[in-house]
Design a protein around this motif. Sequence first.
Motif, PDB file in Angstrom:
ATOM      1  N   THR A  41       0.821  -1.218   0.000  1.00 35.66           N
ATOM      2  CA  THR A  41       0.000   0.000   0.000  1.00 35.66           C
ATOM      3  C   THR A  41       0.853   1.265   0.000  1.00 35.66           C
ATOM      4  O   THR A  41       0.461   2.277  -0.570  1.00 35.66           O
ATOM      5  CB  THR A  41      -0.902   0.013   1.256  1.00 35.66           C
ATOM      6  OG1 THR A  41      -1.395  -1.291   1.478  1.00 35.66           O
ATOM      7  CG2 THR A  41      -2.070   0.959   1.074  1.00 35.66           C
ATOM      8  N   CYS A  42       1.991   1.220   0.655  1.00 38.35           N
ATOM      9  CA  CYS A  42       2.848   2.408   0.802  1.00 38.35           C
ATOM     10  C   CYS A  42       3.199   2.993  -0.566  1.00 38.35           C
ATOM     11  O   CYS A  42       3.591   2.269  -1.472  1.00 38.35           O
ATOM     12  CB  CYS A  42       4.130   2.013   1.550  1.00 38.35           C
ATOM     13  SG  CYS A  42       5.353   3.341   1.642  1.00 38.35           S
ATOM     14  N   ILE A  43       3.045   4.317  -0.677  1.00 39.83           N
ATOM     15  CA  ILE A  43       3.383   4.993  -1.930  1.00 39.83           C
ATOM     16  C   ILE A  43       4.711   5.755  -1.821  1.00 39.83           C
ATOM     17  O   ILE A  43       5.081   6.503  -2.707  1.00 39.83           O
ATOM     18  CB  ILE A  43       2.260   5.960  -2.370  1.00 39.83           C
ATOM     19  CG1 ILE A  43       1.938   6.966  -1.254  1.00 39.83           C
ATOM     20  CG2 ILE A  43       1.006   5.182  -2.764  1.00 39.83           C
ATOM     21  CD1 ILE A  43       1.012   8.100  -1.670  1.00 39.83           C
ATOM     22  N   GLY A  44       5.389   5.586  -0.683  1.00 39.13           N
ATOM     23  CA  GLY A  44       6.717   6.182  -0.541  1.00 39.13           C
ATOM     24  C   GLY A  44       6.737   7.697  -0.416  1.00 39.13           C
ATOM     25  O   GLY A  44       7.705   8.344  -0.802  1.00 39.13           O
ATOM     26  N   CYS A  45       5.692   8.264   0.159  1.00 40.34           N
ATOM     27  CA  CYS A  45       5.600   9.732   0.234  1.00 40.34           C
ATOM     28  C   CYS A  45       6.571  10.322   1.252  1.00 40.34           C
ATOM     29  O   CYS A  45       6.905  11.495   1.186  1.00 40.34           O
ATOM     30  CB  CYS A  45       4.180  10.145   0.579  1.00 40.34           C
ATOM     31  SG  CYS A  45       3.713   9.793   2.286  1.00 40.34           S
ATOM     32  N   GLY A  46       7.003   9.520   2.211  1.00 40.71           N
ATOM     33  CA  GLY A  46       7.990   9.986   3.185  1.00 40.71           C
ATOM     34  C   GLY A  46       7.412  10.687   4.408  1.00 40.71           C
ATOM     35  O   GLY A  46       8.162  11.104   5.295  1.00 40.71           O
ATOM     36  N   ALA A  47       6.100  10.819   4.467  1.00 43.91           N
ATOM     37  CA  ALA A  47       5.489  11.555   5.580  1.00 43.91           C
ATOM     38  C   ALA A  47       5.792  10.914   6.933  1.00 43.91           C
ATOM     39  O   ALA A  47       6.077  11.616   7.910  1.00 43.91           O
ATOM     40  CB  ALA A  47       3.975  11.652   5.376  1.00 43.91           C
ATOM     41  N   CYS A  48       5.758   9.599   7.006  1.00 40.71           N
ATOM     42  CA  CYS A  48       5.997   8.924   8.291  1.00 40.71           C
ATOM     43  C   CYS A  48       7.434   9.156   8.770  1.00 40.71           C
ATOM     44  O   CYS A  48       7.676   9.307   9.968  1.00 40.71           O
ATOM     45  CB  CYS A  48       5.686   7.442   8.194  1.00 40.71           C
ATOM     46  SG  CYS A  48       6.573   6.583   6.879  1.00 40.71           S
ATOM     47  N   VAL A  49       8.376   9.195   7.835  1.00 39.79           N
ATOM     48  CA  VAL A  49       9.781   9.424   8.199  1.00 39.79           C
ATOM     49  C   VAL A  49       9.957  10.854   8.718  1.00 39.79           C
ATOM     50  O   VAL A  49      10.691  11.096   9.676  1.00 39.79           O
ATOM     51  CB  VAL A  49      10.696   9.148   6.985  1.00 39.79           C
ATOM     52  CG1 VAL A  49      12.150   9.403   7.341  1.00 39.79           C
ATOM     53  CG2 VAL A  49      10.510   7.721   6.507  1.00 39.79           C
ATOM     54  N   LYS A 109      10.110   2.495  -0.446  1.00 41.35           N
ATOM     55  CA  LYS A 109       9.025   2.327   0.507  1.00 41.35           C
ATOM     56  C   LYS A 109       9.548   2.609   1.912  1.00 41.35           C
ATOM     57  O   LYS A 109      10.751   2.553   2.163  1.00 41.35           O
ATOM     58  CB  LYS A 109       8.491   0.882   0.454  1.00 41.35           C
ATOM     59  CG  LYS A 109       8.148   0.397  -0.935  1.00 41.35           C
ATOM     60  CD  LYS A 109       6.743   0.770  -1.319  1.00 41.35           C
ATOM     61  CE  LYS A 109       6.413   0.246  -2.706  1.00 41.35           C
ATOM     62  NZ  LYS A 109       4.988   0.320  -2.990  1.00 41.35           N
ATOM     63  N   ALA A 110       8.610   2.873   2.814  1.00 45.50           N
ATOM     64  CA  ALA A 110       9.006   3.078   4.208  1.00 45.50           C
ATOM     65  C   ALA A 110       9.150   1.729   4.904  1.00 45.50           C
ATOM     66  O   ALA A 110       8.539   0.740   4.506  1.00 45.50           O
ATOM     67  CB  ALA A 110       7.949   3.911   4.920  1.00 45.50           C
ATOM     68  N   LYS A 111       9.993   1.720   5.938  1.00 41.01           N
ATOM     69  CA  LYS A 111      10.061   0.519   6.769  1.00 41.01           C
ATOM     70  C   LYS A 111      10.212   0.924   8.230  1.00 41.01           C
ATOM     71  O   LYS A 111      10.589   2.061   8.544  1.00 41.01           O
ATOM     72  CB  LYS A 111      11.197  -0.392   6.334  1.00 41.01           C
ATOM     73  CG  LYS A 111      12.568   0.110   6.706  1.00 41.01           C
ATOM     74  CD  LYS A 111      13.600  -0.986   6.441  1.00 41.01           C
ATOM     75  CE  LYS A 111      14.960  -0.568   6.953  1.00 41.01           C
ATOM     76  NZ  LYS A 111      15.996  -1.545   6.692  1.00 41.01           N
ATOM     77  N   GLU A 167      -1.378  10.385   9.660  1.00 39.01           N
ATOM     78  CA  GLU A 167      -0.964  11.200   8.515  1.00 39.01           C
ATOM     79  C   GLU A 167      -0.718  10.396   7.238  1.00 39.01           C
ATOM     80  O   GLU A 167      -0.710  10.970   6.146  1.00 39.01           O
ATOM     81  CB  GLU A 167       0.315  11.975   8.880  1.00 39.01           C
ATOM     82  CG  GLU A 167       0.035  13.109   9.840  1.00 39.01           C
ATOM     83  CD  GLU A 167       1.311  13.733  10.393  1.00 39.01           C
ATOM     84  OE1 GLU A 167       2.385  13.560   9.810  1.00 39.01           O
ATOM     85  OE2 GLU A 167       1.206  14.405  11.442  1.00 39.01           O
ATOM     86  N   CYS A 168      -0.512   9.117   7.361  1.00 37.84           N
ATOM     87  CA  CYS A 168      -0.245   8.321   6.148  1.00 37.84           C
ATOM     88  C   CYS A 168      -1.435   8.418   5.194  1.00 37.84           C
ATOM     89  O   CYS A 168      -2.549   8.066   5.565  1.00 37.84           O
ATOM     90  CB  CYS A 168       0.011   6.857   6.516  1.00 37.84           C
ATOM     91  SG  CYS A 168       0.243   5.822   5.043  1.00 37.84           S
ATOM     92  N   PRO A 169      -1.213   8.880   3.971  1.00 43.55           N
ATOM     93  CA  PRO A 169      -2.337   9.125   3.050  1.00 43.55           C
ATOM     94  C   PRO A 169      -3.022   7.853   2.565  1.00 43.55           C
ATOM     95  O   PRO A 169      -4.143   7.919   2.056  1.00 43.55           O
ATOM     96  CB  PRO A 169      -1.682   9.879   1.882  1.00 43.55           C
ATOM     97  CG  PRO A 169      -0.248   9.497   1.941  1.00 43.55           C
ATOM     98  CD  PRO A 169       0.076   9.278   3.406  1.00 43.55           C
ATOM     99  N   VAL A 170      -2.352   6.717   2.708  1.00 42.91           N
ATOM    100  CA  VAL A 170      -2.957   5.479   2.201  1.00 42.91           C
ATOM    101  C   VAL A 170      -3.188   4.445   3.316  1.00 42.91           C
ATOM    102  O   VAL A 170      -3.410   3.260   3.045  1.00 42.91           O
ATOM    103  CB  VAL A 170      -2.079   4.856   1.080  1.00 42.91           C
ATOM    104  CG1 VAL A 170      -2.104   5.750  -0.160  1.00 42.91           C
ATOM    105  CG2 VAL A 170      -0.662   4.631   1.545  1.00 42.91           C
ATOM    106  N   ASP A 171      -3.113   4.898   4.553  1.00 43.30           N
ATOM    107  CA  ASP A 171      -3.350   4.016   5.713  1.00 43.30           C
ATOM    108  C   ASP A 171      -2.491   2.755   5.672  1.00 43.30           C
ATOM    109  O   ASP A 171      -2.978   1.644   5.924  1.00 43.30           O
ATOM    110  CB  ASP A 171      -4.831   3.627   5.809  1.00 43.30           C
ATOM    111  CG  ASP A 171      -5.710   4.816   6.191  1.00 43.30           C
ATOM    112  OD1 ASP A 171      -5.197   5.749   6.839  1.00 43.30           O
ATOM    113  OD2 ASP A 171      -6.895   4.815   5.839  1.00 43.30           O
TER     114      ASP A 171
HETATM  115  S1  SF4 Z   1       3.377   7.867   5.225  1.00 46.48           S
HETATM  116 FE1  SF4 Z   1       2.464   5.952   4.471  1.00 46.48          FE
HETATM  117  S2  SF4 Z   1       2.641   6.059   2.223  1.00 46.48           S
HETATM  118 FE2  SF4 Z   1       3.992   7.628   3.079  1.00 46.48          FE
HETATM  119  S3  SF4 Z   1       6.017   6.590   3.194  1.00 46.48           S
HETATM  120 FE3  SF4 Z   1       5.005   6.338   5.189  1.00 46.48          FE
HETATM  121  S4  SF4 Z   1       3.940   4.357   5.064  1.00 46.48           S
HETATM  122 FE4  SF4 Z   1       4.447   4.984   2.972  1.00 46.48          FE
END
Ligand code: SF4
Length: 57
Positions: A9-17, A31-33, A49-53
């Motif tokens: 599902t992760c789109i790699g937007c970087g918000a979580c980081v 992708k995030a990990k 905040e993750c846009p795609v849950d």
């Molecule tokens: S906020 Fe969600 S979509 Fe964006 S990198 Fe993190 S896990 Fe992926």
Amino acid sequence: MAIKVNKKTCIGCGACVQTCPEVFEMEDSGKAKVKAQKDLPCVKSAIEECPVDAISK
Ligand code: SF4
């Protein structure tokens, strides 16, 4: 308790980081990990905040 990122599902937007760098990092695939299983308040923020849950715990 385990914090997880759904790689499908992760789109790699970087918000979580940005929100919680002690717990999340970007991997080479884009992708995030989860780098550390730490139950910090920012994990909840990142989940919200993750846009795609893609984050769960
Ligand atoms: S906020 Fe969600 S979509 Fe964006 S990198 Fe993190 S896990 Fe992926």
